[in-house]
Design a protein around this motif. Structure first.
Motif, mmCIF file in Angstrom:
data_model
loop_
_atom_site.group_PDB
_atom_site.id
_atom_site.type_symbol
_atom_site.label_atom_id
_atom_site.label_comp_id
_atom_site.label_asym_id
_atom_site.label_seq_id
_atom_site.Cartn_x
_atom_site.Cartn_y
_atom_site.Cartn_z
ATOM 1 N N THR A 1 0.725 -1.973 -4.943
ATOM 2 C CA THR A 1 -0.579 -2.824 -5.581
ATOM 3 C C THR A 1 -1.919 -1.817 -5.409
ATOM 4 O OG1 THR A 1 -0.622 -4.254 -3.799
ATOM 5 C CG2 THR A 1 0.399 -5.043 -5.506
ATOM 6 N N GLU A 2 -1.603 -0.882 -4.294
ATOM 7 C CA GLU A 2 -2.703 -0.043 -3.887
ATOM 8 C C GLU A 2 -2.227 1.255 -3.533
ATOM 9 O OE1 GLU A 2 -6.170 0.019 -0.154
ATOM 10 O OE2 GLU A 2 -4.976 -1.947 -0.444
ATOM 11 N N LEU A 3 -3.009 2.325 -4.050
ATOM 12 C CA LEU A 3 -3.041 3.628 -3.814
ATOM 13 C C LEU A 3 -3.701 4.137 -2.858
ATOM 14 C CD1 LEU A 3 -1.846 5.302 -7.128
ATOM 15 C CD2 LEU A 3 -0.377 4.560 -5.311
ATOM 16 N N ILE A 4 -3.238 5.083 -1.721
ATOM 17 C CA ILE A 4 -4.358 5.746 -1.207
ATOM 18 C C ILE A 4 -4.090 7.172 -0.953
ATOM 19 C CG2 ILE A 4 -5.355 6.076 1.305
ATOM 20 C CD1 ILE A 4 -4.122 3.159 1.748
ATOM 21 N N PHE A 5 -4.913 8.024 -1.661
ATOM 22 C CA PHE A 5 -4.543 9.518 -1.662
ATOM 23 C C PHE A 5 -5.325 10.313 -0.458
ATOM 24 C CE2 PHE A 5 -4.062 8.435 -5.876
ATOM 25 C CZ PHE A 5 -2.835 8.936 -6.538
ATOM 26 N N ILE A 6 -4.474 11.004 0.272
ATOM 27 C CA ILE A 6 -5.207 11.947 1.359
ATOM 28 C C ILE A 6 -4.960 13.221 1.158
ATOM 29 C CG2 ILE A 6 -5.525 12.248 3.963
ATOM 30 C CD1 ILE A 6 -4.376 9.322 4.302
ATOM 31 N N PHE A 7 -5.917 14.128 0.957
ATOM 32 C CA PHE A 7 -5.973 15.449 0.628
ATOM 33 C C PHE A 7 -6.993 16.428 0.793
ATOM 34 C CE2 PHE A 7 -7.787 13.183 -3.165
ATOM 35 C CZ PHE A 7 -8.627 14.083 -3.507
ATOM 36 N N LYS B 1 0.924 -1.365 0.107
ATOM 37 C CA LYS B 1 0.047 -0.054 -0.051
ATOM 38 C C LYS B 1 1.046 1.238 -0.089
ATOM 39 C CE LYS B 1 -3.686 -2.072 2.903
ATOM 40 N NZ LYS B 1 -4.937 -1.922 2.025
ATOM 41 N N THR B 2 0.549 2.405 -0.905
ATOM 42 C CA THR B 2 1.062 3.545 -0.763
ATOM 43 C C THR B 2 0.348 4.797 -0.520
ATOM 44 O OG1 THR B 2 2.981 2.587 -2.322
ATOM 45 C CG2 THR B 2 2.755 4.877 -2.163
ATOM 46 N N ILE B 3 0.656 5.347 0.588
ATOM 47 C CA ILE B 3 -0.222 6.482 0.784
ATOM 48 C C ILE B 3 0.360 7.577 0.031
ATOM 49 C CG2 ILE B 3 -1.102 7.775 2.827
ATOM 50 C CD1 ILE B 3 -0.978 5.266 4.331
ATOM 51 N N VAL B 4 -0.418 8.630 -0.638
ATOM 52 C CA VAL B 4 -0.065 9.663 -1.208
ATOM 53 C C VAL B 4 -0.612 10.834 -0.274
ATOM 54 C CG1 VAL B 4 0.275 11.385 -3.110
ATOM 55 C CG2 VAL B 4 0.664 8.895 -3.355
ATOM 56 N N TYR B 5 0.126 11.528 0.567
ATOM 57 C CA TYR B 5 -0.460 12.521 1.369
ATOM 58 C C TYR B 5 0.103 13.876 0.962
ATOM 59 C CZ TYR B 5 -1.176 15.035 5.940
ATOM 60 O OH TYR B 5 -1.413 16.041 6.760
ATOM 61 N N ALA B 6 -1.220 14.885 0.922
ATOM 62 C CA ALA B 6 -0.916 16.010 0.450
ATOM 63 C C ALA B 6 -1.394 17.168 1.387
ATOM 64 C CB ALA B 6 -1.536 16.293 -1.023
ATOM 65 N N HIS B 7 -1.068 17.445 2.261
ATOM 66 C CA HIS B 7 -1.340 18.681 3.455
ATOM 67 C C HIS B 7 -0.173 18.967 4.118
ATOM 68 C CE1 HIS B 7 -3.746 21.093 6.221
ATOM 69 N NE2 HIS B 7 -4.910 20.656 5.467
ATOM 70 N N PRO B 8 0.060 20.259 4.407
ATOM 71 C CA PRO B 8 1.278 20.974 4.933
ATOM 72 C C PRO B 8 1.187 20.939 6.500
ATOM 73 C CG PRO B 8 -0.295 22.693 3.870
ATOM 74 C CD PRO B 8 -1.077 21.275 3.793
#
Length: 193
Positions: free
Chosen positions: A76-82, A2-9
């Motif tokens: 194999t899995e993406l999780i975007f948090i934004f 699992k890969t989390i792409v996190y976008a908040h400062p």
């Protein structure tokens, strides 16, 4: 993986609470995961003239972009948090797509038709977790729905990430809701990832 792409400062944000809830749950379950924290990494979403020399070749002069591509190759899995800002993705997340999803890595283009063929077929599941100060219904109807119509249906699909394997979860009115509702959401989201 699992890969989390996190976008908040801001570490004090509700988005950061979501990230913490999910990562703690994954650690407890001993589920392998990795985090791409765009702000912490000081990722620059803006293209320079120098970078554009590489872009048409599907290359980049930046090691961070290559590191991100390696992480995506392992996923194999993406999780975007934004957060949803001005009805759309934050600029840093848009820049991540622009600079990391390069020709030859994330897609190929038919020389005759211009049609894109996505190469990120290793991604079997994608979850978008977003927050905003307005309702999801309003984002979907009034703003032309940049998240569903553009990001999910076009961008991710063009990268080889199938729509039927993508789920968008949105927490509305983050600034006006109760702490109890925030806590319930944090518990539920961690259990569903």
């Amino acid at each position: 993986m699992k890969t989390i792409v996190y976008a908040h400062p801001w570490d004090g944000s509700y988005n950061h609470a979501i990230l913490t809830s999910i990562t703690e749950n994954l650690e407890t379950k001993k589920t392998p995961f990795q985090v791409i924290d765009l702000y912490k990494d000081e990722f620059n979403p803006v293209f320079t003239a120098e970078e554009l020399k590489y872009f048409n070749k599907g290359d980049t002069p930046y090691q961070l972009v290559k590191d991100y591509q390696e992480k995506l190759n392992q996923s194999t899995e993406l999780i975007f948090i934004f957060p949803v800002w001005w009805w759309d993705l934050p600029a840093i997340l848009k820049g991540f797509i622009d600079k990391v999803m390069l020709r030859g890595f994330a897609f190929t283009e038919d020389q005759h038709t211009g049609a894109l063929k996505g190469l990120l077929t290793n991604i079997k599941k994608t979850t978008l977790i977003s927050t905003s100060t307005t309702d999801k219904d309003y984002i979907e109807s009034e703003a032309g729905n940049a998240i569903q119509s553009v990001f999910i249906n076009r961008t991710l699909a063009d990268l080889g990430i199938k729509n039927e394997d993508t789920k968008w979860i949105h927490f509305s009115r983050v600034n006006l809701t109760t702490d109890e509702k925030r806590m319930i959401f944090l518990k539920e989201i961690a259990q569903n990832i």
